[in-house]
Enzyme design. Structure first.
Site, PDB file in Angstrom:
ATOM      1  CG  ASP A   1      -6.486   9.984  -3.020  1.00  0.00           C
ATOM      2  OD1 ASP A   1      -5.450  10.518  -2.258  1.00  0.00           O
ATOM      3  OD2 ASP A   1      -6.612   8.779  -3.078  1.00  0.00           O
TER       4      ASP A   1
ATOM      5  CG  HIS B   1      -9.122   6.478  -2.092  1.00  0.00           C
ATOM      6  ND1 HIS B   1      -7.686   6.385  -2.477  1.00  0.00           N
ATOM      7  CD2 HIS B   1      -9.471   5.180  -1.905  1.00  0.00           C
ATOM      8  CE1 HIS B   1      -7.330   5.422  -2.378  1.00  0.00           C
ATOM      9  NE2 HIS B   1      -8.191   4.496  -1.787  1.00  0.00           N
TER      10      HIS B   1
ATOM     11  CD  GLU C   1      -1.198   1.680   4.535  1.00  0.00           C
ATOM     12  OE1 GLU C   1      -0.865   2.437   3.768  1.00  0.00           O
ATOM     13  OE2 GLU C   1      -2.226   0.895   4.508  1.00  0.00           O
TER      14      GLU C   1
ATOM     15  CG  HIS D   1      -2.332   0.814   1.075  1.00  0.00           C
ATOM     16  ND1 HIS D   1      -2.835   1.681   1.751  1.00  0.00           N
ATOM     17  CD2 HIS D   1      -3.340   0.412  -0.028  1.00  0.00           C
ATOM     18  CE1 HIS D   1      -3.942   1.920   1.147  1.00  0.00           C
ATOM     19  NE2 HIS D   1      -4.382   1.178   0.104  1.00  0.00           N
TER      20      HIS D   1
END
Length: 447
Positions: free
Chosen positions: A164, A353, A381, A133
């Protein structure tokens, strides 16, 4: 900032200096697509694109064609696309059996004279338990950072878009650091293989290598040796994390704990980890004003209109709304006083998002982290923490927040949110069954 944690990470973070002019915020997905294509066409040294996936659709084709054109124009260009290994080998959820994007990558390699390698990173042996991710596109000495992946809606190729955040940072030190981790920390791993070549190894055969990679990633970090711990002006710190209690998670909690006046949080899937909820409660107790922006359930990328046949995946937006309603009910007094503001984003048929945090007038966190248990425990992440101790970047920051709030509505009462009796029959039946067999808590941990 008071040291609210025994082993506080914030004062120890090394960062790279920035100027306000070196950071550009793009207002929308179409601008993001144009920026990426322009940067790719102008690249002279390196292009490293890292995303959850590069989709086989018109926008994805446009990006891959641009990469091949850039390589043909400048054969010396160092190019790599890095995506999740498992996500690339399956079709879209709910769309039946499909070959996955890897078949398309292989076809593009067969039919082009130039070579654009696409690497698959397996963070776990099953997608359910962890994916790549990471976010960030390194093009020469520039980093384009967004939570977006690469497909039609993320890039606003046609009518619909997925909203986003989009930041362009001009910093050789930051670009070098992110490039180094991807090249040497991921691509060179034995677990990582090219998806654009035939005869892919099975995930089962890579089990040991995947275990080794995940073990190393738990202790991996961006190289910030060229940076400094001095907080003399605008700067950026790259952060990495996978698994429980990782440095990125700790910094997120410390940032919330450091808030004295104002905290803004964005997440598309309202399912906050316990640690985040605790710090939010403490911030409310000390008088911090908090804004939380989430997507309306109809703006969730898993939302399926009630007029269409029910699929299990369609229950996800309702699960998130249930979580939000419970949170609002517990904090109705703070909502009434105006100290806590919960905002629902909705704009037509588009989806939401956004992720990230704004802390007082100093810190801004750019991240793909959804601030949920899955992000805090399973997925690999990253984030960029912008520190602005002198207020050099306040105006662009204000404009970005203003742009985010344009299509939001404040929740005045928890009853403004629908409950189980209001849901479509298929959704309500599934959620009752989930609650009855007590797997709801498990679902919240992996969603």
């Amino acid at each position: 900032m008071p040291l609210l944690f025994k082993r506080s990470l914030l004062p120890k973070l090394r960062s790279f200096p920035l100027t306000a002019e070196a950071v550009t915020i793009l207002p929308g997905a179409a601008d993001f697509r144009r920026c990426l294509l322009e940067k790719i066409a102008q690249a002279t040294q390196r292009i490293y694109l890292v995303a959850l996936y590069l989709q086989n659709d018109e926008a994805g084709q446009e990006i891959l064609d641009a990469l091949h054109a850039a390589k043909l124009k400048r054969p010396e260009l160092e190019i790599a696309v890095v995506v999740d290994w498992l996500r690339a080998q399956r079709g879209l959820i709910g769309a039946g059996k499909q070959p996955g994007n890897s078949a398309w990558y292989q076809e593009m390699t067969r039919t082009h004279q130039s070579v654009v390698p696409v690497y698959g990173v397996p963070v776990q042996t099953r997608e359910l338990f962890g994916v790549l991710h990471l976010k960030g596109f390194v093009i020469d000495d520039c980093v384009v950072y967004s939570g977006a992946s690469l497909n039609n809606v993320y890039l606003h190729k046609f009518d619909k878009y997925r909203f986003d955040r989009y930041h362009v940072l001009q910093s050789r030190e930051l670009a070098d650091s992110m490039h180094h981790l991807v090249k040497h920390g991921l691509i060179e791993s034995k677990a990582v293989h090219r998806l654009d070549l035939p005869n892919l190894p099975t995930t089962r055969s890579l089990r040991n290598d995947i275990g080794d990679l995940r073990s190393r990633l738990k202790y991996a970090a961006y190289d910030t040796s060229a940076g400094s711990t001095a907080r003399t002006g605008l700067s950026v710190s790259p952060l990495l994390g996978v698994g429980k209690n990782n440095p990125l998670n700790r910094v997120i909690l410390e940032l919330i704990a450091s808030a004295q006046k104002q905290l803004t949080i964005c997440t598309p899937y309202f399912n906050l980890p316990l640690g985040v909820i605790r710090e939010i409660n403490r911030a409310l107790a000390r008088g911090v004003k908090i804004d939380i922006v989430v997507g309306d359930k109809t703006a969730n990328d898993f939302y399926i209109p009630p007029s269409e046949p029910f699929k299990v995946i369609a229950a996800l937006p309702y699960l998130y709304e249930i979580s939000l309603r419970r949170f609002a009910k517990r904090h109705q007094r703070n909502i009434d006083s105006g100290q806590l503001n919960l905002h629902l984003w909705r704009e037509g048929d588009n989806s939401y998002h956004l992720k990230g945090m704004w802390i007082d007038q100093r810190y801004t966190l750019l991240t793909g982290n959804n601030l949920n248990p899955r992000a805090f425990r399973l997925d690999l992440e990253n984030a960029l923490l912008i520190d602005d101790p002198k207020g050099e970047w306040l105006e662009p920051r204000r404009v970005e927040l203003e742009n985010i709030f344009v299509h939001t509505t404040r929740i005045a009462r928890f009853q403004d949110l629908e409950a189980l009796p209001d849901y479509p029959a298929g959704v309500a039946k599934f959620l009752k069954r989930v609650s009855r067999v007590r797997v709801e808590r498990l679902l919240y941990r992996i969603l």
